[in-house]
Design a protein around this motif. Structure first.
Motif, mmCIF file in Angstrom:
data_model
loop_
_atom_site.group_PDB
_atom_site.id
_atom_site.type_symbol
_atom_site.label_atom_id
_atom_site.label_comp_id
_atom_site.label_asym_id
_atom_site.label_seq_id
_atom_site.Cartn_x
_atom_site.Cartn_y
_atom_site.Cartn_z
ATOM 1 N N ILE A 267 0.863 -1.173 0.000
ATOM 2 C CA ILE A 267 0.000 0.000 0.000
ATOM 3 C C ILE A 267 0.904 1.228 0.000
ATOM 4 C CG2 ILE A 267 -1.688 1.364 1.301
ATOM 5 C CD1 ILE A 267 -2.934 -1.087 0.103
ATOM 6 N N ILE A 268 0.678 2.127 -0.959
ATOM 7 C CA ILE A 268 1.499 3.326 -1.062
ATOM 8 C C ILE A 268 0.634 4.578 -1.016
ATOM 9 C CG2 ILE A 268 3.223 2.101 -2.476
ATOM 10 C CD1 ILE A 268 2.121 3.781 -4.888
ATOM 11 N N ASP A 269 1.280 5.680 -0.713
ATOM 12 C CA ASP A 269 0.639 6.989 -0.852
ATOM 13 C C ASP A 269 0.544 7.266 -2.351
ATOM 14 O OD1 ASP A 269 0.406 9.849 -1.310
ATOM 15 O OD2 ASP A 269 0.812 10.116 0.820
ATOM 16 N N PRO A 270 -0.658 7.441 -2.897
ATOM 17 C CA PRO A 270 -0.789 7.608 -4.348
ATOM 18 C C PRO A 270 -0.116 8.863 -4.885
ATOM 19 C CG PRO A 270 -2.895 7.999 -3.264
ATOM 20 C CD PRO A 270 -1.976 7.445 -2.222
ATOM 21 N N ASP A 271 0.126 9.839 -4.029
ATOM 22 C CA ASP A 271 0.761 11.082 -4.484
ATOM 23 C C ASP A 271 2.281 11.015 -4.424
ATOM 24 O OD1 ASP A 271 -1.719 12.338 -4.961
ATOM 25 O OD2 ASP A 271 -1.901 12.836 -2.835
ATOM 26 N N THR A 272 2.823 10.415 -3.364
ATOM 27 C CA THR A 272 4.275 10.419 -3.173
ATOM 28 C C THR A 272 4.947 9.096 -3.536
ATOM 29 O OG1 THR A 272 4.170 9.649 -0.874
ATOM 30 C CG2 THR A 272 3.944 12.025 -1.269
ATOM 31 N N GLY A 273 4.186 8.002 -3.586
ATOM 32 C CA GLY A 273 4.767 6.692 -3.835
ATOM 33 C C GLY A 273 5.369 6.047 -2.601
ATOM 34 N N GLU A 274 5.274 6.706 -1.460
ATOM 35 C CA GLU A 274 5.842 6.181 -0.218
ATOM 36 C C GLU A 274 5.057 4.954 0.236
ATOM 37 O OE1 GLU A 274 6.287 7.509 4.500
ATOM 38 O OE2 GLU A 274 5.291 8.828 3.041
ATOM 39 N N VAL A 275 5.787 3.902 0.657
ATOM 40 C CA VAL A 275 5.142 2.700 1.182
ATOM 41 C C VAL A 275 4.562 3.011 2.560
ATOM 42 C CG1 VAL A 275 5.449 0.301 1.867
ATOM 43 C CG2 VAL A 275 6.722 1.203 -0.094
ATOM 44 N N LEU A 276 3.301 2.658 2.764
ATOM 45 C CA LEU A 276 2.603 2.964 4.001
ATOM 46 C C LEU A 276 2.557 1.742 4.908
ATOM 47 C CD1 LEU A 276 -0.390 5.027 2.530
ATOM 48 C CD2 LEU A 276 1.754 5.891 3.495
ATOM 49 N N PRO A 277 2.479 1.942 6.214
ATOM 50 C CA PRO A 277 2.436 0.812 7.149
ATOM 51 C C PRO A 277 1.114 0.063 7.090
ATOM 52 C CG PRO A 277 2.190 2.898 8.326
ATOM 53 C CD PRO A 277 2.533 3.251 6.917
ATOM 54 N N GLU A 278 1.121 -1.165 7.614
ATOM 55 C CA GLU A 278 -0.071 -1.994 7.655
ATOM 56 C C GLU A 278 -1.226 -1.243 8.307
ATOM 57 O OE1 GLU A 278 -1.676 -5.881 10.090
ATOM 58 O OE2 GLU A 278 0.431 -5.857 9.479
ATOM 59 N N GLY A 279 -2.392 -1.364 7.693
ATOM 60 C CA GLY A 279 -3.588 -0.711 8.213
ATOM 61 C C GLY A 279 -3.873 0.633 7.576
ATOM 62 N N SER A 280 -2.879 1.203 6.898
ATOM 63 C CA SER A 280 -3.072 2.513 6.254
ATOM 64 C C SER A 280 -3.878 2.360 4.974
ATOM 65 C CB SER A 280 -1.716 3.151 5.932
ATOM 66 O OG SER A 280 -0.930 3.311 7.087
ATOM 67 N N THR A 281 -4.661 3.365 4.671
ATOM 68 C CA THR A 281 -5.424 3.378 3.420
ATOM 69 C C THR A 281 -4.613 4.081 2.348
ATOM 70 O OG1 THR A 281 -7.546 3.384 4.574
ATOM 71 C CG2 THR A 281 -7.536 4.170 2.302
ATOM 72 N N GLY A 282 -4.503 3.453 1.203
ATOM 73 C CA GLY A 282 -3.747 4.040 0.100
ATOM 74 C C GLY A 282 -3.936 3.228 -1.161
ATOM 75 N N GLU A 283 -3.022 3.402 -2.110
ATOM 76 C CA GLU A 283 -3.133 2.723 -3.397
ATOM 77 C C GLU A 283 -2.487 1.344 -3.333
ATOM 78 O OE1 GLU A 283 -1.514 3.132 -7.986
ATOM 79 O OE2 GLU A 283 -1.613 4.932 -6.741
ATOM 80 N N LEU A 284 -3.178 0.366 -3.875
ATOM 81 C CA LEU A 284 -2.711 -1.013 -3.883
ATOM 82 C C LEU A 284 -1.727 -1.236 -5.026
ATOM 83 C CD1 LEU A 284 -3.075 -3.913 -2.712
ATOM 84 C CD2 LEU A 284 -5.011 -4.171 -4.295
ATOM 85 N N VAL A 285 -0.588 -1.836 -4.713
ATOM 86 C CA VAL A 285 0.468 -2.110 -5.690
ATOM 87 C C VAL A 285 0.779 -3.600 -5.652
ATOM 88 C CG1 VAL A 285 2.897 -1.694 -6.264
ATOM 89 C CG2 VAL A 285 1.451 0.197 -5.499
ATOM 90 N N PHE A 286 0.912 -4.228 -6.830
ATOM 91 C CA PHE A 286 1.202 -5.653 -6.895
ATOM 92 C C PHE A 286 2.481 -5.932 -7.676
ATOM 93 C CE2 PHE A 286 -3.370 -6.541 -6.036
ATOM 94 C CZ PHE A 286 -3.191 -7.455 -5.002
ATOM 95 N N THR A 287 3.226 -6.914 -7.189
ATOM 96 C CA THR A 287 4.337 -7.490 -7.932
ATOM 97 C C THR A 287 4.047 -8.970 -8.113
ATOM 98 O OG1 THR A 287 5.945 -5.926 -7.020
ATOM 99 C CG2 THR A 287 6.814 -7.987 -7.923
ATOM 100 N N THR A 288 4.096 -9.459 -9.348
ATOM 101 C CA THR A 288 3.879 -10.884 -9.597
ATOM 102 C C THR A 288 5.201 -11.617 -9.374
ATOM 103 O OG1 THR A 288 4.421 -10.788 -11.955
ATOM 104 C CG2 THR A 288 2.152 -10.301 -11.337
ATOM 105 N N ILE A 289 5.137 -12.804 -8.791
ATOM 106 C CA ILE A 289 6.374 -13.520 -8.481
ATOM 107 C C ILE A 289 6.380 -14.945 -9.012
ATOM 108 C CG2 ILE A 289 7.047 -12.151 -6.483
ATOM 109 C CD1 ILE A 289 5.699 -14.266 -4.706
ATOM 110 N N ALA A 290 5.405 -15.287 -9.863
ATOM 111 C CA ALA A 290 5.381 -16.639 -10.417
ATOM 112 C C ALA A 290 4.940 -16.668 -11.880
ATOM 113 C CB ALA A 290 4.467 -17.542 -9.585
#
Length: 434
Positions: A267-290
């Motif tokens: 979960i990141i801040d949609p404006d800054t791209g900063e990774v947010l701590p668990e429980g924070s509301t923000g933009e969902l980002v995915f990395t595929t690993i398989a």
């Protein structure tokens, strides 16, 4: 006896999940660096070498990937597998700009079917069920995704696709459909059609629903469950990452478990791209690993939600994402205030109104305006002007209290707002036309 989960991996301890993710991440980074010129160039520009990425802790070093990157490399420029290994192609609707094209190797399809099998099992389905798939088939990922998942658990698949609602209701009765898969807005439409046709719930066999592809509220869930006599479960996916089954809701109905052995979520801040701590509301980002054909690094979904690792009563240990509030790119900014259609929907359903509405945003001079068109229930008296005015006033107060700005509320006749067999249109932003 129904299985509590499809795969024991769903209950793996966190250290095992993280170890698997770290291994998958390092392999994926090397794969895209060696096979995708876009990533090779981007990594080189940032001074990143595959050996620099050894664990999940290194994820934030990597660049984001955007939907525009898929469009800029249309159609197959981001594929990491040779085309003779790509066995299926899907694509987005392409309503804005070029379509985003995605590909799958047979390994990818097997993995996708595994994800959908987990989702269906979590909803309560097993090999004894008749899974009625009313997502669209074709380039859209919904239909075939759930179809293959239902096949994997050994269920009988009914590939009804969308449309021809009268025939869908007949199939419910004649084919003994027990699990319905479609968008929540179409599920609601089917429920209303069932009611309007005078078909009692005792004449159909539906027990569970698996609904996704658009945000929906708890109030809408209750309405669907009442109309169809089922337990309604959320499912999440997007074609760029896989399709339906990236995450899924269990019987607790308190968030969707993400298949962490295949995907890493942030979960990141949609404006800054900063990774947010668990429980924070923000933009969902995915990395595929398989994935083989189209692995993506830190793909920005634009979906707004939060993540939690609070223990779940179902026993699954995969991190859970909460319901999608809306999208950062679809979020309305009206007079400086962030407004999501789902906020309006919650208000309407809390007040007992049908969930058929349209937000009309316009600009008069330099001032943004918001009008909410809301369908009246068929039981309301159309000629009772005082009643209608009172209801509009009640809704107006509740909406303003929820979103913080005033809106004009207009009640319209039943069936006035256009229905959809797929994703519903909730916003008409006319400011872009000025």
């Amino acid at each position: 006896m129904k299985k509590p989960y499809w795969n024991p991996m769903e209950t793996a301890p966190l250290h095992e999940i993280r170890a698997m993710q770290s291994l998958g991440l390092s392999r994926t980074v090397r794969r895209v660096y060696e096979n995708v010129p876009f990533y090779h160039k981007k990594f080189d520009e940032m001074g990143i070498r595959p050996d620099d990425i050894r664990s999940v802790d290194d994820l934030a070093k990597l660049p984001f990937t955007y939907k525009q990157d898929l469009r800029d490399n249309y159609p197959y420029g981001l594929f990491a597998a040779p085309m003779d290994e790509v066995v299926r192609i899907h694509a987005s609707s392409g309503t804005t700009g070029k379509q985003t094209v995605v590909g799958y190797t047979q390994h990818d399809l097997d993995m996708w079917a595994e994800c959908a099998a987990r989702a269906l099992t979590a909803a309560g389905a097993d090999s004894s069920d008749f899974v009625h798939v009313s997502y669209g088939y074709g380039l859209f990922t919904g239909g075939l995704g759930l179809h293959d998942g239902a096949g994997k658990i050994g269920a009988s698949v009914i590939p009804a696709s969308t449309g021809n609602t009268k025939r869908q209701l007949q199939i419910f009765r004649d084919f003994h459909s027990t699990v319905l898969c479609c968008t929540p807005s179409y599920a609601l439409f089917l429920g209303e059609a069932l009611r309007d046709a005078g078909i009692p719930l005792s004449e159909i066999s539906l027990k569970y629903g698996v609904f996704g592809a658009e945000p929906w509220t708890e109030e809408m869930r209750r309405r669907i469950e009442d109309l169809l006599g089922i337990k309604a479960h959320d499912i999440y996916g997007l074609s760029e990452i896989m399709g339906p089954g990236v995450s899924y809701e269990c019987g607790a109905q308190k968030g969707m478990h993400i298949n962490e052995d295949f995907f890493i979520a942030e979960i990141i801040d949609p404006d800054t791209g900063e990774v947010l701590p668990e429980g924070s509301t923000g933009e969902l980002v995915f990395t595929t690993i398989a994935k083989e054909a189209l692995p993506l690094i830190r793909y920005r979904t634009r979906d707004i939600t939060s993540l939690t690792r609070e223990p779940c009563s179902c026993g699954r240990t995969f991190v859970k994402m909460n319901k999608i509030m809306g999208r950062s790119d679809d979020m309305l900014i009206i007079r400086g205030v962030n407004v999501f259609p789902s906020q309006i929907e919650s208000v309407l359903l809390d007040l007992g109104m049908p969930p058929h509405y349209l937000l009309v945003v316009d600009r008069k001079g330099t001032l943004d305006t918001l009008e909410v068109l809301v369908e009246m229930d068929s039981s309301m008296e159309f000629d009772a002007v005082r009643l209608i005015e009172q209801k509009e006033k009640e809704i107006r107060r509740a909406v303003e209290s929820t979103i913080g700005i005033a809106a004009k509320i207009t009640l319209v006749s039943p069936n006035t707002i256009e229905r959809s067999e797929g994703k519903s249109k909730r916003v008409d932003d006319r400011r872009k036309l000025v």
